[in-house]
Structure formats: structure tokens, C-alpha cells
Write a protein that holds these residues in place. Structure first.
Motif, mmCIF file in Angstrom:
data_model
loop_
_atom_site.group_PDB
_atom_site.id
_atom_site.type_symbol
_atom_site.label_atom_id
_atom_site.label_comp_id
_atom_site.label_asym_id
_atom_site.label_seq_id
_atom_site.Cartn_x
_atom_site.Cartn_y
_atom_site.Cartn_z
ATOM 1 N N THR A 17 2.186 12.191 -5.137
ATOM 2 C CA THR A 17 3.260 13.108 -4.781
ATOM 3 C C THR A 17 3.326 13.211 -3.259
ATOM 4 N N PRO A 18 3.997 12.259 -2.618
ATOM 5 C CA PRO A 18 4.044 12.259 -1.159
ATOM 6 C C PRO A 18 4.988 13.345 -0.642
ATOM 7 N N GLU A 19 4.877 13.608 0.647
ATOM 8 C CA GLU A 19 5.846 14.496 1.290
ATOM 9 C C GLU A 19 7.164 13.737 1.315
ATOM 10 N N GLU A 20 8.109 14.182 0.502
ATOM 11 C CA GLU A 20 9.293 13.382 0.179
ATOM 12 C C GLU A 20 10.080 12.934 1.400
ATOM 13 N N GLU A 21 10.398 13.854 2.273
ATOM 14 C CA GLU A 21 11.242 13.537 3.429
ATOM 15 C C GLU A 21 10.566 12.526 4.347
ATOM 16 N N THR A 22 9.297 12.722 4.629
ATOM 17 C CA THR A 22 8.553 11.800 5.494
ATOM 18 C C THR A 22 8.469 10.418 4.859
ATOM 19 N N ALA A 23 8.206 10.398 3.563
ATOM 20 C CA ALA A 23 8.095 9.123 2.854
ATOM 21 C C ALA A 23 9.431 8.376 2.855
ATOM 22 N N LYS A 47 13.117 2.737 -6.568
ATOM 23 C CA LYS A 47 13.061 3.771 -7.603
ATOM 24 C C LYS A 47 12.758 5.138 -6.987
ATOM 25 N N PHE A 48 11.892 5.133 -5.991
ATOM 26 C CA PHE A 48 11.571 6.392 -5.303
ATOM 27 C C PHE A 48 12.822 6.957 -4.635
ATOM 28 N N ILE A 49 13.560 6.113 -3.924
ATOM 29 C CA ILE A 49 14.784 6.564 -3.241
ATOM 30 C C ILE A 49 15.811 7.040 -4.263
ATOM 31 N N ALA A 50 15.955 6.284 -5.355
ATOM 32 C CA ALA A 50 16.954 6.639 -6.371
ATOM 33 C C ALA A 50 16.642 7.983 -7.025
ATOM 34 N N ARG A 77 0.834 -1.212 0.000
ATOM 35 C CA ARG A 77 0.000 0.000 0.000
ATOM 36 C C ARG A 77 0.868 1.261 0.000
ATOM 37 N N PHE A 78 1.935 1.223 0.804
ATOM 38 C CA PHE A 78 2.834 2.376 0.888
ATOM 39 C C PHE A 78 3.469 2.656 -0.471
ATOM 40 N N SER A 79 3.940 1.605 -1.141
ATOM 41 C CA SER A 79 4.616 1.782 -2.434
ATOM 42 C C SER A 79 3.661 2.331 -3.490
ATOM 43 N N GLU A 80 2.402 1.907 -3.418
ATOM 44 C CA GLU A 80 1.417 2.409 -4.389
ATOM 45 C C GLU A 80 1.163 3.894 -4.167
#
Length: 587
Positions: A43-49, A107-110, A35-38
Motif C-alpha cells: 500500500t504505497p503512498e498513492e500520489e508519490t507512487a 493497473k495501479f494507475i487505472a 522492483r518499483f512495480s512489486e
């Protein structure tokens, strides 16, 4: 002292409530991560995510390892247990479900551009600097989330299944030897007998036994290598070796430097083998079945208790923390000692940093070689001890450095044993060490050549057992040269070595040569620097999970990208060969 390991630190059985609870937790965690990855597609809050992603990955690492290690360890001592086979299949299916969400998370982290800013704000992120940098490298080779999921799920009935078949067939293979039926590890152990007829008969019995399983295992090898070739192509790697080097966190320049030095020194090993052949009365090189023929007179036998005392005594002279850990391993049921039907052959160590312990499997028969094998595996455990305080995602070291502490332990034990003896006993020990280093250089080089050829040839066709035998023989001839009698080689080495049968780990051969030579070089530095070296050694082991291979080596002031370091290590082996020849030269 219990001679079998205990896994109670993990679970007390499949009916253990903790086991059932962790299974449920893994299922729920997988759903949460999915669920988190989906949600990352928005556009999540980048730092929190980012912080949440790391926390999820940590939880999954610990829980997944705990369950899978428990099941795999149980399977390794009883490959015929149907319940364990079912549990292993279930955990593999469950873990495969994480492939798609984990690929999305990577991919999100990269893709985060301001990672340095976040690292300055969060100590945990800073501690994961190397881990995150590796994610960025690997992300270049990731496929779509859907394709990653398909690959992981299909692998259960593809590469992983073929690997399990090879393990099952070799662990249950019955060998007919002199009117009796024995296991494969038992017949292979006869290669070290002091009776020449036993060695020769065991060799022929072993080769004959492979006829029953060679065709089935050829299908395992072909399908695993074809799968790896295909995935490499999809991911955009130049070759399986290129993928392995990236996984190994090692530069091609380092591998090339090591192989260059090895090729230069192969004649030294051929010289040793030819001299041993002459001592045994041969004139066309040494036949395979006498490669491990004992020289000199060493009739020392060890019980498990003797082994403990011997190892603790010699490791105490190097470092107290190593000796203390060895005592704990023997006293607290970390080791499964004896061979039995259904138990896998060889030896291994599984580090479990999440419980600050390791588990060691051996096939102990009481020889000095078995004691050295225990020392080797306890080196892996010591390596594990030196990285167990790292954060959960910082505990995986790469293949090349995996054999460093283990082979360093061997060097301690063998040098101490040689110093304590003279005459025929000393000859026996020196020659035993030469047997071992010949394996990690000549035999490992032959395996590297074999696997390279199989990867290349499997691109264009199926390799039947007879062709695999010819490739194996060709590799052995190149690696062993005229040191061995080419009429008596081992065409079935590809059948029994499980290292070829991993869909996720190719070329698990050159790391043994790397580890052996790296450790010898480190040991030579220890002899020069003494006590001052030990903190550098611990720092190097600690760094292996948070730096690349070359960076970790610099903790001990070593440059791995130049052949000279490798030549200096090989020179110590040349000196040992000359000592052996001098001590056994017939006047």
C-alpha cells in the motif's frame, strides 16, 4: 549531399561507448522498474507512487526507443547483417522484461480513484490526461502480470520471429528477369516502365519468384494471425478489428462512415480503370501488369538534388516551417535514398522526437512518383515535428491519423505539378494521381477484406498458400470490380506486404484510406480558408497524440462520424476521373 542516412545522432556504432552505456542504463532501469512495480502490491503512498511511475515510464520510453530505433533502422538497410540481427534479438528480449512491471504499473494507475485531484496539483499529470484515460481503457483488457510477461517473452520466438522471417525472405528474394537476377523492389519498380513488354515480363517474373517463398510465408501469416486471435480472446476483445480500433483511438462509427462512402464511390474508380483499359487496347478491364502504365508523355527524371529543389519550392508556398524541415532532411542525412540488395522495399519514416529528427527510407529511381513518395514520407516527418515538444509519453499518434500529414503533402505537390503543365504532360500527372488514389481506395479496401477473411478463417484451420491466393483474388475482385481483368490479378499481394505481418498491429490498411481521404478533405478546406487554415492544421497534427481521432479532427471543424465528409473527399477524386476521361476521350 550524402545519399545514405546517418544514425550518428543516436550512436556511431555498436562499439560506441554511448551505445554500451545506454544498454547498461536500460538493464538497470528495467530492474528498478521491476522492483518499483512489486512494491505497488503493498500500500504505497498513492500520489508519490503515481509521480514516480510516470517518471519511470518517461525514462523507459526514451531509452527503449533510442536503442530499438537505432537497431531497427540499421536492419532496414541491411537485413543480412548478422550482428544487427543479434542486437535486435537482444533488445527485444530486454524490452520484453518490462511487460510484467509495466502491466502492474498500468493497473495501479487505472485503479486510482482520485486522479482528477492529483491532476489539479501536478501540471505534468494534467498534461497526461488523455494518456492516463487510455491506460484506464486498456486496463480492462490486461491479463495477470505473470501472463503478460509470458506473452511478451514467447512473442520473441513467435509472432516477432515470424514477422522477421517474412521481412528477411522478401528483402533477399532473387527475381529472375530476362536472364538477370534482380531484387524484388527492382522488379516491382518495372511496373511503371513506359515499355509494355517490360511491365508484363516483370509481372510474370515477380509472380514466379514468390513460388520460392510462398509456403514459408504462409506459415508466417497463419501463425501471426492465430496468435492475434488467441490474445484477443484472452483479453476479451470482440475481434482483432475491435482491438485495432481501440489502439487507433477511433470509433467504429467513423470507420463505418468511411467504408460506406468508399463502397458508394467504388464505381467511380472502376470507370477510371475501364477507361484506361480501353486507351491501352483492352476490352475486359485492365490487367494488373498495366495498372501503373504511364499515360501521356512525362519523361521528366529527377536527381536527388532536383527532388530537393522541387519539394522545397512547392512546400514554401504552403508553410515556411515545412520547407525548412525538408531542406534539413536533405542536407543533414535524414534520408537513405537508393535500393540495394538486403535493403527492405518500399518507403517509411521513423520519427525520433527525443532528438527532434526523423529518418526516411526510400527506394529512389528518379521518377515523379519517387518524388511524391519522398513528399509523403517528409509529411510524416513534419507530423513528427509538430508533436516533438510534447512530453515523452505524449508522442505516439494512432494509425488512422498517421497518414494525414503525409498524404496532405502529396496533395500539395501533385496539385502544384498539375497546374504547371498542360497537354500530354498534364494528362500524365492527372493519371499518376489517379493511380495513387486508386491504390489507397481499391487496393486498401481489398487488403481490408483480405485481412478480415484471414482472421475469421484462421480461427478454424490452417490456410495454405493456395487458399490465401484465392482469398486475395476474391478481395481484389470485390474491390476492383470490372475495372480490372480478372484473368490478370495479383494473387501474391499477401506475400509482399509487410503490413500483414505485425503481431502488435493488425489492419494496417484502412488507415491509408483514412489518411488519404482525410488529407484530401483538409486540403479542400485549405483551398477555401487559405492562410487561416494553417494554424488549424498544425493544431490538428499536434492534437493527434493527446486526443482521439474524432477530437483531433474537430480542431479543423470536421465531423468524421458522418459519411458526408468522406463523400466530399471522394467527390474530388470523381472530378479528377472526369477530367482525365475528358482529356483522353478519342474523338
Amino acid at each position: 549531399m550524402n545519399k545514405e542516412w546517418s544514425l550518428d545522432v543516436l550512436y556511431k556504432g555498436y562499439e560506441d561507448e554511448k551505445y554500451k552505456k545506454d544498454w547498461e542504463e536500460l538493464k538497470n532501469l528495467t530492474k528498478e522498474i521491476t522492483r518499483f512495480s512489486e512494491g505497488l502490491k503493498e500500500t504505497p503512498e498513492e500520489e508519490t507512487a503515481l509521480i514516480k511511475a510516470i517518471e519511470y515510464m518517461e525514462q523507459y520510453q526514451v531509452l527503449g526507443c533510442k536503442l530499438s530505433f537505432y537497431i531497427m533502422l540499421r536492419q532496414s538497410v541491411n537485413t543480412t547483417d548478422s550482428q544487427t540481427v543479434n542486437e535486435l534479438n537482444a533488445v527485444e528480449k530486454m524490452l520484453s522484461l518490462s511487460s510484467k512491471p509495466m502491466a502492474a504499473i498500468h493497473k495501479f494507475i487505472a485503479g486510482i480513484e482520485h486522479m482528477d485531484t492529483y491532476m489539479e496539483k501536478h501540471a505534468k499529470l494534467k498534461a497526461y490526461k488523455f494518456f492516463i484515460s487510455e491506460i484506464k481503457k486498456e486496463a480492462k483488457h490486461l491479463l495477470s502480470d505473470e501472463v503478460e510477461e509470458v506473452i511478451a517473452k514467447l512473442n520473441i520466438s513467435a509472432g516477432s520471429a515470424w514477422s522477421s522471417m517474412q521481412s528477411f525472405l522478401t528483402s533477399t528474394l532473387e527475381v529472375e528477369y530476362r536472364g538477370e537476377v534482380i531484387t524484388l523492389p527492382e522488379v516491382r519498380n518495372l511496373a511503371y516502365s513506359d515499355d509494355a513488354s517490360v511491365r508484363k515480363d516483370a509481372y510474370y517474373a515477380e509472380l514466379q519468384s514468390y513460388e520460392k517463398i510462398k509456403d514459408a510465408i504462409s506459415y508466417s501469416l497463419n501463425n501471426i494471425k492465430t496468435q492475434v486471435n488467441t490474445i484477443c480472446e484472452f483479453r476479451g476483445y470482440e475481434s482483432p478489428l475491435a482491438m485495432t480500433l481501440q489502439q487507433s483511438k477511433m470509433k467504429k462509427e467513423t470507420l463505418d462512415a468511411m467504408l460506406e462512402a468508399i463502397r458508394e464511390y467504388l464505381p467511380v474508380f472502376h470507370k477510371y480503370l475501364k477507361h484506361k483499359a480501353r486507351l491501352l487496347g483492352y476490352h475486359s478491364g485492365l490487367p494488373w501488369f498495366d495498372m501503373f502504365a504511364p499515360m501521356g508523355e512525362s519523361n521528366t527524371k529527377f536527381s536527388v538534388e532536383d527532388s530537393k529543389e522541387y519539394l522545397v519550392k512547392h512546400f514554401r508556398g504552403f508553410a515556411d516551417d515545412l520547407a525548412d524541415m525538408v531542406e534539413e532532411a536533405f542536407d543533414n542525412e535524414w534520408i537513405d535514398f537508393y535500393p540495394k540488395k538486403g535493403k527492405v522495399g518500399g518507403a517509411f519514416c521513423e520519427n525520433m522526437p527525443f532528438v527532434k529528427q526523423s529518418r526516411i527510407l526510400s527506394n529512389f529511381t528518379g521518377t515523379l512518383k519517387d518524388v511524391v513518395t519522398l513528399a509523403h514520407e517528409l509529411g510524416h516527418a513534419y507530423h513528427g515535428m509538430n508533436i516533438q515538444e510534447h512530453l515523452p509519453l505524449n508522442v505516439d499518434y494512432s494509425m488512422p491519423v498517421a497518414e494525414t500529414a503525409s498524404t496532405f503533402n502529396e496533395a500539395i505537390i501533385m496539385e502544384a505539378a498539375i497546374k504547371e503543365t498542360d497537354g500530354s504532360e498534364r494528362i500524365a500527372l492527372i493519371e499518376s494521381q489517379l493511380q495513387d488514389v486508386t491504390q489507397i481506395i481499391c487496393d486498401i479496401y481489398s487488403r481490408f477484406l483480405f485481412e478480415s477473411a484471414v482472421f475469421e478463417k484462421s480461427k478454424t484451420g490452417f490456410l495454405f498458400a493456395d487458399e490465401l491466393k484465392e482469398i486475395m483474388l476474391s478481395a481484389q475482385k470485390e474491390a476492383y470490380g470490372d475495372g480490372l481483368d480478372h484473368e490478370y490479378l495479383h494473387p501474391y499481394m499477401w506475400v509482399l506486404k509487410g503490413h500483414y505481418y505485425s503481431e502488435n498491429l493488425s489492419f494496417y490498411n484502412f488507415p491509408y484510406a483514412f489518411g488519404g481521404l482525410f488529407a484530401r478533405g483538409l486540403y479542400e478546406k485549405y483551398k477555401v480558408e487559405g492562410e487561416e487554415f494553417i494554424p488549424k492544421y498544425r493544431a490538428l497534427l499536434n492534437a493527434t497524440t493527446v486526443m482521439d481521432v474524432e477530437g483531433a479532427a474537430k480542431e479543423a471543424d470536421i465531423n468524421l462520424e458522418e459519411p458526408q465528409f468522406w463523400r466530399s473527399s471522394l467527390k474530388t477524386i470523381e472530378n479528377l476521373v472526369e477530367e482525365f476521361i475528358s482529356a483522353t476521350e478519342r474523338k
